[in-house]
Design a protein around this motif. Structure first.
Motif, PDB file in Angstrom:
ATOM      1  N   ILE A 184      11.194   9.001  -5.967  1.00  0.00           N
ATOM      2  CA  ILE A 184      10.216   8.599  -4.921  1.00  0.00           C
ATOM      3  C   ILE A 184       8.829   9.427  -5.851  1.00  0.00           C
ATOM      4  O   ILE A 184       7.719   8.584  -4.795  1.00  0.00           O
ATOM      5  N   ASP A 185       8.968  10.441  -5.811  1.00  0.00           N
ATOM      6  CA  ASP A 185       7.312  11.187  -6.552  1.00  0.00           C
ATOM      7  C   ASP A 185       7.197   9.915  -7.299  1.00  0.00           C
ATOM      8  O   ASP A 185       5.833  10.354  -7.131  1.00  0.00           O
ATOM      9  N   GLN A 186       7.502   9.327  -7.829  1.00  0.00           N
ATOM     10  CA  GLN A 186       6.696   8.325  -8.824  1.00  0.00           C
ATOM     11  C   GLN A 186       6.064   7.366  -8.599  1.00  0.00           C
ATOM     12  O   GLN A 186       5.282   6.625  -8.754  1.00  0.00           O
ATOM     13  N   THR A 187       6.432   6.831  -7.206  1.00  0.00           N
ATOM     14  CA  THR A 187       6.338   5.603  -6.502  1.00  0.00           C
ATOM     15  C   THR A 187       5.031   5.933  -6.284  1.00  0.00           C
ATOM     16  O   THR A 187       4.392   6.971  -5.362  1.00  0.00           O
ATOM     17  N   LYS A 188       4.083   5.067  -6.200  1.00  0.00           N
ATOM     18  CA  LYS A 188       2.282   4.584  -6.011  1.00  0.00           C
ATOM     19  C   LYS A 188       2.241   4.896  -4.212  1.00  0.00           C
ATOM     20  O   LYS A 188       0.411   5.119  -4.421  1.00  0.00           O
ATOM     21  N   VAL A 189       3.363   4.345  -3.450  1.00  0.00           N
ATOM     22  CA  VAL A 189       2.948   4.690  -2.187  1.00  0.00           C
ATOM     23  C   VAL A 189       3.377   5.875  -1.809  1.00  0.00           C
ATOM     24  O   VAL A 189       4.089   6.767  -2.002  1.00  0.00           O
ATOM     25  N   GLY A 190       2.969   6.562  -0.488  1.00  0.00           N
ATOM     26  CA  GLY A 190       3.201   8.025   0.336  1.00  0.00           C
ATOM     27  C   GLY A 190       4.154   7.346   0.900  1.00  0.00           C
ATOM     28  O   GLY A 190       4.077   7.018   1.771  1.00  0.00           O
TER      29      GLY A 190
ATOM     30  N   TYR B  42      -0.203   2.510   7.020  1.00  0.00           N
ATOM     31  CA  TYR B  42       0.870   2.870   7.134  1.00  0.00           C
ATOM     32  C   TYR B  42       2.167   1.925   7.570  1.00  0.00           C
ATOM     33  O   TYR B  42       0.682   1.515   9.113  1.00  0.00           O
ATOM     34  N   ILE B  43       2.682   2.110   7.698  1.00  0.00           N
ATOM     35  CA  ILE B  43       3.713   1.834   8.793  1.00  0.00           C
ATOM     36  C   ILE B  43       5.124   3.112   9.082  1.00  0.00           C
ATOM     37  O   ILE B  43       5.406   3.479   8.203  1.00  0.00           O
ATOM     38  N   ILE B  44       5.132   2.664  10.071  1.00  0.00           N
ATOM     39  CA  ILE B  44       6.587   3.693  10.413  1.00  0.00           C
ATOM     40  C   ILE B  44       8.012   2.948  11.196  1.00  0.00           C
ATOM     41  O   ILE B  44       7.583   2.464  11.821  1.00  0.00           O
ATOM     42  N   SER B  45       9.212   3.336  10.146  1.00  0.00           N
ATOM     43  CA  SER B  45      10.081   2.381  10.982  1.00  0.00           C
ATOM     44  C   SER B  45      11.253   3.580  10.730  1.00  0.00           C
ATOM     45  O   SER B  45      11.378   4.364   9.721  1.00  0.00           O
TER      46      SER B  45
ATOM     47  N   ASN C 113       7.292   3.146  17.987  1.00  0.00           N
ATOM     48  CA  ASN C 113       7.844   1.524  18.238  1.00  0.00           C
ATOM     49  C   ASN C 113       6.705   0.737  17.791  1.00  0.00           C
ATOM     50  O   ASN C 113       7.149  -0.787  18.573  1.00  0.00           O
ATOM     51  N   THR C 114       5.940   0.828  17.330  1.00  0.00           N
ATOM     52  CA  THR C 114       4.949  -0.379  16.831  1.00  0.00           C
ATOM     53  C   THR C 114       5.792  -0.646  15.408  1.00  0.00           C
ATOM     54  O   THR C 114       5.711   0.086  14.236  1.00  0.00           O
ATOM     55  N   THR C 115       6.184  -1.847  14.947  1.00  0.00           N
ATOM     56  CA  THR C 115       7.100  -2.205  13.845  1.00  0.00           C
ATOM     57  C   THR C 115       6.173  -3.541  13.487  1.00  0.00           C
ATOM     58  O   THR C 115       7.140  -4.842  12.785  1.00  0.00           O
ATOM     59  N   GLU C 116       5.070  -3.745  13.334  1.00  0.00           N
ATOM     60  CA  GLU C 116       4.398  -4.486  13.293  1.00  0.00           C
ATOM     61  C   GLU C 116       3.684  -4.564  11.582  1.00  0.00           C
ATOM     62  O   GLU C 116       4.529  -3.936  11.025  1.00  0.00           O
ATOM     63  N   ALA C 117       2.715  -5.029  11.348  1.00  0.00           N
ATOM     64  CA  ALA C 117       2.315  -5.346  10.077  1.00  0.00           C
ATOM     65  C   ALA C 117       1.660  -3.487   9.828  1.00  0.00           C
ATOM     66  O   ALA C 117       1.855  -2.979  10.800  1.00  0.00           O
ATOM     67  N   PHE C 118       1.386  -3.031   8.654  1.00  0.00           N
ATOM     68  CA  PHE C 118       0.523  -1.549   8.303  1.00  0.00           C
ATOM     69  C   PHE C 118      -0.892  -1.696   9.039  1.00  0.00           C
ATOM     70  O   PHE C 118      -1.676  -3.059   9.475  1.00  0.00           O
TER      71      PHE C 118
ATOM     72  N   ILE D 262       2.687   5.334   3.755  1.00  0.00           N
ATOM     73  CA  ILE D 262       1.573   5.236   3.144  1.00  0.00           C
ATOM     74  C   ILE D 262       1.177   4.341   2.383  1.00  0.00           C
ATOM     75  O   ILE D 262       1.135   5.132   1.185  1.00  0.00           O
ATOM     76  N   VAL D 263      -0.223   3.560   1.782  1.00  0.00           N
ATOM     77  CA  VAL D 263      -0.911   3.210   0.952  1.00  0.00           C
ATOM     78  C   VAL D 263      -2.077   3.453   0.720  1.00  0.00           C
ATOM     79  O   VAL D 263      -2.756   3.468   1.866  1.00  0.00           O
ATOM     80  N   ASN D 264      -2.467   3.399  -0.036  1.00  0.00           N
ATOM     81  CA  ASN D 264      -3.757   4.050  -0.687  1.00  0.00           C
ATOM     82  C   ASN D 264      -5.043   2.995  -0.580  1.00  0.00           C
ATOM     83  O   ASN D 264      -4.233   2.087  -1.518  1.00  0.00           O
ATOM     84  N   ILE D 265      -5.800   2.288   0.152  1.00  0.00           N
ATOM     85  CA  ILE D 265      -6.106   1.463  -0.033  1.00  0.00           C
ATOM     86  C   ILE D 265      -7.170   2.083  -0.134  1.00  0.00           C
ATOM     87  O   ILE D 265      -8.553   1.015   0.038  1.00  0.00           O
TER      88      ILE D 265
END
Length: 237
Positions: A37-43, A115-118, A92-97, A131-134
């Motif tokens: 998880i720490d080495q993953t490039k996304v938060g 970001y997206i919350i699940s 409750n927002t389950t759409e795209a990022f 969370i993705v850095n764009i």
């Protein structure tokens, strides 16, 4: 009795050994998972039902300029991520990022993110936030927009230059035509003028000699030249 006691103690030791082995394996597994998880490039964050941060990975900590998880744990996610709505509505927002910015209220640090919350455990009401850095994508979009703007400006400048060159070419062609026309007019008018000059010189010589024979013929020859000069000019123009 002694044998039974021996078997009981051995069984207890075996159970304790098995329990320790399971705990060690579980701890090793969690450490490996945390490393991944720490080495993953996304938060990656885990949140409770109110949006309070339970855990984070190293990538998110780097995004927030924090060194450890302890400084972030327990803080509400709204302190970092500009949610477009309340957390109860955002989960409750389950759409795209969703695109927004990651900021910290105590600093001027800002980072464009998606970001997206699940939900990860419905019973405990825990949520996983990715969370993705764009920032690189934003820079590329800005660079592409600048390149398109520069290209449009270059095309406009080239079009203007081409239009000016075309107008200059038309002007030069007109000048060439006018020059040819002027040369033709001079040529057509110079011939009768030369004839006029010759006839007048001849008449002047005869006048000096007092010889008027053929003067009327010379004068009559001048009349057609006078009529031809305007005809030639009109034909050329």
């Amino acid at each position: 009795l002694l044998y039974g006691l021996y078997v009981f103690i051995k069984h207890r030791r075996f159970i304790e050994y098995t329990r320790n082995m399971k705990a060690e394996i579980s701890q090793k597994h969690r450490a490996e998972m945390q490393l991944i998880i720490d080495q993953t490039k996304v938060g990656i964050l885990t949140l409770d039902q109110k949006g309070n941060i339970l855990s984070t990975n190293a990538t998110f900590q780097a995004m927030c300029n924090h060194d450890n998880n302890a400084a972030i744990k327990g803080t509400n996610i709204s302190e970092f991520v500009g949610l477009p709505k309340e957390f109860e509505e955002a989960i409750n927002t389950t759409e795209a990022f969703t695109e927004t910015s990651l900021t910290e209220k105590s600093s001027i640090h800002s980072l464009p993110i998606m970001y997206i919350i699940s939900p990860i455990n419905i019973n405990d009401n825990h949520y996983l936030m990715t969370i993705v850095n764009i920032a690189k994508r934003k820079k590329m979009e800005e660079a592409l927009s600048f390149a398109n703007s520069h290209l449009e400006k270059l095309v406009e400048e080239r079009t203007l230059a081409l239009d000016l060159a075309q107008k200059e070419l038309i002007r030069q062609e007109k000048m060439v035509v006018l020059g040819r026309m002027a040369a033709a007019i001079v040529h057509e008018l110079s011939q009768p003028l030369v004839a006029f000059k010759s006839a007048l010189a001849s008449i002047a010589i005869k006048q000096q000699r007092n010889d008027w024979q053929g003067v009327n013929t010379s004068i009559n020859n001048l009349l057609p030249l006078c009529h031809n000069m305007p005809v030639s000019y009109t034909h050329l123009t």
